[in-house]
Scaffold this motif. Structure first.
Motif, mmCIF file in Angstrom:
data_model
loop_
_atom_site.group_PDB
_atom_site.id
_atom_site.type_symbol
_atom_site.label_atom_id
_atom_site.label_comp_id
_atom_site.label_asym_id
_atom_site.label_seq_id
_atom_site.Cartn_x
_atom_site.Cartn_y
_atom_site.Cartn_z
ATOM 1 N N GLU A 35 0.846 -1.194 0.000
ATOM 2 C CA GLU A 35 0.000 0.000 0.000
ATOM 3 C C GLU A 35 0.883 1.246 0.000
ATOM 4 O O GLU A 35 1.922 1.268 0.641
ATOM 5 N N PRO A 36 0.453 2.291 -0.690
ATOM 6 C CA PRO A 36 1.267 3.518 -0.711
ATOM 7 C C PRO A 36 1.228 4.248 0.634
ATOM 8 O O PRO A 36 0.317 4.045 1.443
ATOM 9 N N GLY A 37 2.214 5.081 0.846
ATOM 10 C CA GLY A 37 2.227 5.943 2.029
ATOM 11 C C GLY A 37 2.781 5.270 3.264
ATOM 12 O O GLY A 37 3.177 4.112 3.255
ATOM 13 N N THR A 38 2.801 6.045 4.336
ATOM 14 C CA THR A 38 3.281 5.551 5.624
ATOM 15 C C THR A 38 2.139 5.557 6.628
ATOM 16 O O THR A 38 1.205 6.345 6.522
ATOM 17 N N ARG A 39 2.239 4.686 7.594
ATOM 18 C CA ARG A 39 1.261 4.677 8.687
ATOM 19 C C ARG A 39 1.603 5.801 9.654
ATOM 20 O O ARG A 39 2.789 6.139 9.816
ATOM 21 N N PRO A 40 0.608 6.318 10.336
ATOM 22 C CA PRO A 40 0.913 7.299 11.388
ATOM 23 C C PRO A 40 1.804 6.636 12.448
ATOM 24 O O PRO A 40 1.598 5.456 12.783
ATOM 25 N N PRO A 41 2.801 7.339 12.966
ATOM 26 C CA PRO A 41 3.708 6.747 13.953
ATOM 27 C C PRO A 41 2.985 6.119 15.151
ATOM 28 O O PRO A 41 3.402 5.058 15.627
ATOM 29 N N ALA A 42 1.916 6.746 15.631
ATOM 30 C CA ALA A 42 1.191 6.193 16.777
ATOM 31 C C ALA A 42 0.602 4.819 16.446
ATOM 32 O O ALA A 42 0.581 3.925 17.304
ATOM 33 N N LEU A 43 0.151 4.620 15.219
ATOM 34 C CA LEU A 43 -0.399 3.326 14.811
ATOM 35 C C LEU A 43 0.707 2.282 14.706
ATOM 36 O O LEU A 43 0.535 1.137 15.147
ATOM 37 N N THR A 44 1.844 2.645 14.153
ATOM 38 C CA THR A 44 2.984 1.718 14.077
ATOM 39 C C THR A 44 3.399 1.293 15.475
ATOM 40 O O THR A 44 3.647 0.111 15.733
ATOM 41 N N LEU A 45 3.449 2.245 16.387
ATOM 42 C CA LEU A 45 3.803 1.960 17.780
ATOM 43 C C LEU A 45 2.785 1.015 18.415
ATOM 44 O O LEU A 45 3.154 0.027 19.059
ATOM 45 N N LYS A 46 1.517 1.289 18.203
ATOM 46 C CA LYS A 46 0.447 0.458 18.769
ATOM 47 C C LYS A 46 0.469 -0.961 18.203
ATOM 48 O O LYS A 46 0.344 -1.934 18.940
ATOM 49 N N LEU A 47 0.670 -1.094 16.877
ATOM 50 C CA LEU A 47 0.675 -2.407 16.234
ATOM 51 C C LEU A 47 1.942 -3.207 16.532
ATOM 52 O O LEU A 47 1.928 -4.438 16.501
ATOM 53 N N GLY A 48 3.045 -2.492 16.774
ATOM 54 C CA GLY A 48 4.313 -3.168 17.014
ATOM 55 C C GLY A 48 4.918 -3.760 15.759
ATOM 56 O O GLY A 48 5.782 -4.628 15.823
ATOM 57 N N ARG A 49 4.473 -3.270 14.619
ATOM 58 C CA ARG A 49 4.983 -3.764 13.338
ATOM 59 C C ARG A 49 4.810 -2.687 12.280
ATOM 60 O O ARG A 49 4.030 -1.758 12.446
ATOM 61 N N GLY A 50 5.561 -2.861 11.199
ATOM 62 C CA GLY A 50 5.426 -1.924 10.105
ATOM 63 C C GLY A 50 6.453 -2.201 9.027
ATOM 64 O O GLY A 50 7.370 -3.004 9.199
ATOM 65 N N SER A 51 6.284 -1.510 7.912
ATOM 66 C CA SER A 51 7.245 -1.603 6.815
ATOM 67 C C SER A 51 8.454 -0.748 7.180
ATOM 68 O O SER A 51 8.443 -0.013 8.176
ATOM 69 N N CYS A 52 9.475 -0.807 6.353
ATOM 70 C CA CYS A 52 10.671 -0.004 6.617
ATOM 71 C C CYS A 52 10.330 1.483 6.673
ATOM 72 O O CYS A 52 10.859 2.216 7.501
ATOM 73 N N ARG A 53 9.409 1.936 5.804
ATOM 74 C CA ARG A 53 9.066 3.356 5.798
ATOM 75 C C ARG A 53 8.279 3.749 7.044
ATOM 76 O O ARG A 53 8.417 4.861 7.549
ATOM 77 N N ASP A 54 7.466 2.818 7.570
ATOM 78 C CA ASP A 54 6.734 3.088 8.813
ATOM 79 C C ASP A 54 7.698 3.211 9.990
ATOM 80 O O ASP A 54 7.576 4.114 10.818
ATOM 81 N N LEU A 55 8.667 2.293 10.050
ATOM 82 C CA LEU A 55 9.640 2.312 11.141
ATOM 83 C C LEU A 55 10.551 3.534 11.051
ATOM 84 O O LEU A 55 10.890 4.144 12.068
#
Length: 174
Positions: A35-55
């Motif tokens: 999926e395009p774009g990055t996740r909001p940092p708070a969501l990445t933190l909450k999920l404990g996972r993400g793509s390289c761009r999210d991290l």
């Protein structure tokens, strides 16, 4: 960030950055997302996972909270041989993202929270920007009938200039 700082004590910036980079690799699960774009940092933190761009974006925001200048980097991760790599790197073989932090005296230093890489070892920079939306490595337009365009593939091969400059068999001689 409170976990990495001691109240009332000085914190060595270099050690903090290396510890934080390693903590991201160990504390978050890497997931490849198309999926395009990055996740909001708070969501990445909450999920404990993400793509390289999210991290990368989460680390940038954490560093900015400390008052450090940080920016987003998009490019590629050089993986010399996927067969011999043994899964050491996550996010190789396609576009990759990490961050840079400005350190007085050293300049912009690269930190890859996905792989705990400090410095530019194996990181091939294509775009650097304050915000991920400004660092899109590929963009373009297609004009024509939708049926004329069925698919697109992109292949990136990164080679070492020193390996390319050596004559064949030069490495085998004593």
């Amino acid at each position: 960030m409170r976990r990495f700082l001691r109240t009332g004590q000085r914190t060595d910036t270099g050690m903090l950055l290396m510890t934080l980079t390693y903590a991201f690799k160990e504390g978050f699960t890497y997931e490849r997302r198309s999926e395009p774009g990055t996740r909001p940092p708070a969501l990445t933190l909450k999920l404990g996972r993400g793509s390289c761009r999210d991290l990368a974006l989460l680390m940038i925001e954490a560093l900015r909270c400390l008052g450090l200048a940080a920016r987003f980097v998009s490019g590629y991760l050089y993986v010399p041989s996927r067969d011999r790599d043994g899964g050491r790197y996550r996010g190789g073989g396609s576009t990759h993202a990490w961050c840079q932090v400005y350190l007085p005296g050293a300049g912009w230093v690269e930190f890859d929270p996905t792989n705990a890489i400090v410095g530019n070892r194996d990181l091939v920079r294509v775009a650097v920007a304050r915000d991920p939306s400004q660092a899109i490595p590929l963009s373009g337009s297609y004009f024509g009938a939708a049926d004329d365009f069925r698919e697109m593939t992109v292949e990136v091969k990164v080679r070492s200039e020193t390996a390319a400059a050596e004559p064949a068999g030069a490495g085998a001689q004593a």
